[in-house]
Design a protein around this motif. Structure first.
Motif, short mmCIF file in Angstrom:
data_model
loop_
_atom_site.label_atom_id
_atom_site.label_comp_id
_atom_site.label_asym_id
_atom_site.label_seq_id
_atom_site.Cartn_x
_atom_site.Cartn_y
_atom_site.Cartn_z
N THR A 1 20.97 60.69 23.24
CA THR A 1 19.81 61.10 22.34
C THR A 1 19.46 59.89 21.44
O THR A 1 20.44 59.11 21.16
N SER B 1 15.49 64.98 21.93
CA SER B 1 15.29 65.35 20.58
C SER B 1 14.28 64.47 19.81
O SER B 1 13.49 64.96 18.93
N ILE C 1 10.68 65.37 20.53
CA ILE C 1 10.59 66.61 20.19
C ILE C 1 10.04 66.63 18.69
O ILE C 1 8.97 67.17 18.11
N HIS D 1 8.09 68.81 11.57
CA HIS D 1 9.71 69.19 11.75
C HIS D 1 10.41 68.01 10.79
O HIS D 1 11.75 68.14 10.79
N VAL E 1 14.60 71.92 18.49
CA VAL E 1 15.33 71.09 19.11
C VAL E 1 16.45 71.79 19.97
O VAL E 1 16.59 71.71 21.20
#
Length: 212
Positions: A89, A134, A137, A147, A163
């Motif tokens: 990630t 992630s 997102i 977010h 997530v």
């Protein structure tokens, strides 16, 4: 030295016993020790130690350098655990400061772009590597910054929850009991615990005037 040896033993044990290793790529900027080649996540003297211009040098890693390091790291791990897989990630948290002679927003874009490209290349090369988005997102334009917390650096608990929902939908729901941290979210106890944890695990937060 005793603490370091204990840490290395724990790392070896973790590598040998793990099925999947999760790597979150966060920064390309680093500081190096010209004497022994040691790497520092933050500039010596900002969080701990003293800065020595004759010994400490700044380096902003390139795509090729990070790719080479990741390949070597994964090869070492799979030497000790041939069945080990990797989930990559990229951290959506922007840099708090930069040692480059440019705005921190420019340095953030460079770091995240390079790291995302490395993750994509590793996924394309190896069937034992996967990438979970992630980063996308949290940072996608359609999210409109929703977010992030008000300081626009820390990911909000709603962002984390979204997530994780996407993660479990993609990889299966193998969760145990609900996380106490998620249950505490929004409470005064959570804010206190989170602040203490940041002091322990996030050196870069020391560079953020909002946090520091």
């Amino acid at each position: 030295r005793t603490v370091r040896d204990s840490h290395f033993r724990a790392v070896r044990k973790m590598v040998k016993k793990s099925d999947v290793m999760v790597f979150t790529l966060g920064l390309t900027e680093m500081w190096m020790d010209k004497v022994d080649g040691a790497a520092y996540p933050t500039c010596p003297g900002t969080v701990a130690g003293e800065f020595d211009p004759e010994r400490h040098v700044f380096k902003n890693l390139s795509f090729g350098e990070i790719l080479e390091d990741m390949e070597a790291t994964m090869a070492w791990m799979r030497k000790h655990n041939p069945n080990l897989k990797f989930l990559l990630t990229v951290s959506p948290v922007p840099l708090a400061a930069t040692a480059e002679d440019q705005h921190v927003a420019v340095s953030t874009t460079y770091s995240k772009s390079v790291l995302r490209a490395v993750a994509g290349e590793l996924r394309a090369r190896h069937d034992y590597v996967d990438y979970f988005p992630s980063y996308e997102i949290i940072t996608a334009p359609m999210s409109r910054g929703a977010h992030y917390e008000s300081g626009m650096r820390e990911v909000s608990m709603d962002g984390v929850a979204n997530v994780m929902r996407c993660f479990f939908e993609a990889h299966g729901d193998f969760r145990g009991p609900p996380s106490p941290k998620l249950e505490m979210a929004g409470s005064a106890e959570y804010e206190t615990a989170e602040a203490k944890e940041m002091e322990v695990i996030c050196d870069e937060a020391k560079l953020d005037p909002v946090v520091a």
